[in-house]
Design an enzyme around this catalytic site. Sequence first.
Site, short mmCIF file in Angstrom:
data_model
loop_
_atom_site.label_atom_id
_atom_site.label_comp_id
_atom_site.label_asym_id
_atom_site.label_seq_id
_atom_site.Cartn_x
_atom_site.Cartn_y
_atom_site.Cartn_z
N GLU A 166 5.42 4.02 7.86
CA GLU A 166 4.52 5.15 7.60
C GLU A 166 4.46 6.17 8.74
O GLU A 166 3.38 6.63 9.09
CB GLU A 166 3.09 4.64 7.34
CG GLU A 166 3.00 3.72 6.15
CD GLU A 166 1.60 3.13 5.94
OE1 GLU A 166 1.15 3.10 4.80
OE2 GLU A 166 0.98 2.69 6.93
C1 TNX Z 1 0.20 -0.25 4.66
S1 TNX Z 1 2.18 -2.36 5.23
C2 TNX Z 1 0.44 -0.40 6.01
C3 TNX Z 1 -0.67 -0.77 6.91
C4 TNX Z 1 -1.96 -0.88 6.18
C5 TNX Z 1 -1.74 -1.58 4.87
C6 TNX Z 1 -2.98 -1.85 4.10
C7 TNX Z 1 2.55 -1.39 6.29
C8 TNX Z 1 3.83 -1.63 6.94
N1 TNX Z 1 1.70 -0.38 6.56
O1 TNX Z 1 -0.77 0.18 7.96
O2 TNX Z 1 -2.85 -1.59 6.96
O3 TNX Z 1 -0.89 -0.78 4.09
O4 TNX Z 1 -2.73 -2.65 2.99
#
Ligand code: TNX
Length: 523
Positions: free
Chosen positions: A338
């Site tokens: 992300e």
């Molecule tokens: C996505 S999973 C994210 C996290 C969040 C999560 C909540 C991932 C690699 N990144 O930053 O905490 O969703 O479900």
Amino acid sequence: MMKTFKSRFTLLLNALFLMLNVAAVNATFAADLTKAALIPKPVSVKAAVGFFTLQGSTVILISEESPELIRVAQYLADRLNPATGFNLAIHTVGTIPASNCILLETKISNSQLGQEGYELTISADNIKLAANTAEGIFRGVQTIRQLFPATIECKTVQKGPWKIAAGSILDYPSYTYRGSMLDVARHFFGANDVKRYIDLIAAYKMNVLHLHLADDQGWRIEIKSWPALTEIGSTTQVGGGKGGFYTQEVYNDLVQYAAGRFITIVPEIDMPGHTNAALASVPELNPDNQSTKLYTGTNVGFSTLQTHKEFTYKFLGDVIRELSGMTPGPYIHVGGDESHSTKKEDYIPFIEKVQDLVLANGKLMLGWDETALSALKNSSVAQYWAKAENAKLGVTKGVKIIMSPAAKAYLDMKYNPKTHLGLHWAGYVEVDTGYKWNPETLVPGITKENILGVECPLWSETISNIDQIETLLFPRLPGYAEIGWTPASDRKWEEYRIRLGHQAERFKMMGIHYYPSAKVSWK
Ligand code: TNX
């Protein structure tokens, strides 16, 4: 006066009666070994006639006086002594007659068992647990625990008898990496909570604890060359609580504690996104050399390291060096998910440079599936959570994949619309949804050969204490442990939900807070 004494006495009697009764009900055992409700389900179980009874005079016998095997023997005694009230002796083979014993035998050179497999033979005389390594013995000890009545998990003395049905078990895991992740960045959890987490995953034969140590809301590991990271970056968490961090001493103790359970800690410092806590602590990490403000919300994707600044790589070199020094295991996890505020053309070379830093420190790089966009060395590993395309791209680059599909394996997803803790952006993950999938067939093009293992991550935006952790872990966690251990052809939900139902007694004895999902056939 007399009356209160009398009623108190009756109360006491009632309580005693109740306790004995509970013990009597729980001290049942499966008279046929093949009926034992084991999780993960072993590769093969055969029944024989009779049963073994553990007594105060039973001896734990070890085949060699290696420090590791002595430790596992002591671990076994520590599991069995409190509830039985025994003080089981540990001796070395040859020093006493070999009957009425639990024999722990290593170095048997059975290639089928690999590093973690074991062979368990139970007769009226003895229990024999054999493996190539002390690690295999440790996994087998978890089976022995589950074969005794659930009351074996009590911290106080319970009524026996402590019987296990005769027979034999041959067992070894499908995958070498079987783990769970705990996010200690969104909310901080102290060392005792992490130890509890380690004990819970160890009971189901998992071998990896992935710790998400830094994110926008907090930096949780002491880095001696950059003390501001924890002096500033650790001081809050989601919702504005006081946060916290592990000193290197405390962290090393966690690593040792995990190693004692043959669990490897995989530390993660997420980058280049999810880095606000670092940006708030070290001004030079920012484009204008001005620190950002600490963040206590739950948005993602707004922070980034400066991929064009030399300083960034000097800083990361220090962080990765110190982290590698605290990590006996092979992997350093660099996040990489992300990174919405990093341009793709900057993200790709950034991950490649970080990969070089990790390799230069003698470690291998693990990253979320987005890292597969970069030129990965085939020693690197990509963790599939969201985009199958990324994971498949990783496979074409020769990297192995860890399967953590959010819609199946995220422990922070709510069970259903009625449950309170957790999120539901990836959907609801009821106990059956969490269990009914096969890593080998989930993503067409990713086969068993491409998969290193399975991990269930627990993100902590909505949870801040161990009871809440447990409520999201249980009863889903045993399912992920089984997916990683038991061959897919042996896993059937309708049969599993009954075995899982039998675990409730153990959850209670172990003081585990669990969600009593209607999907499970509770005993
Ligand atoms: C996505 S999973 C994210 C996290 C969040 C999560 C909540 C991932 C690699 N990144 O930053 O905490 O969703 O479900």
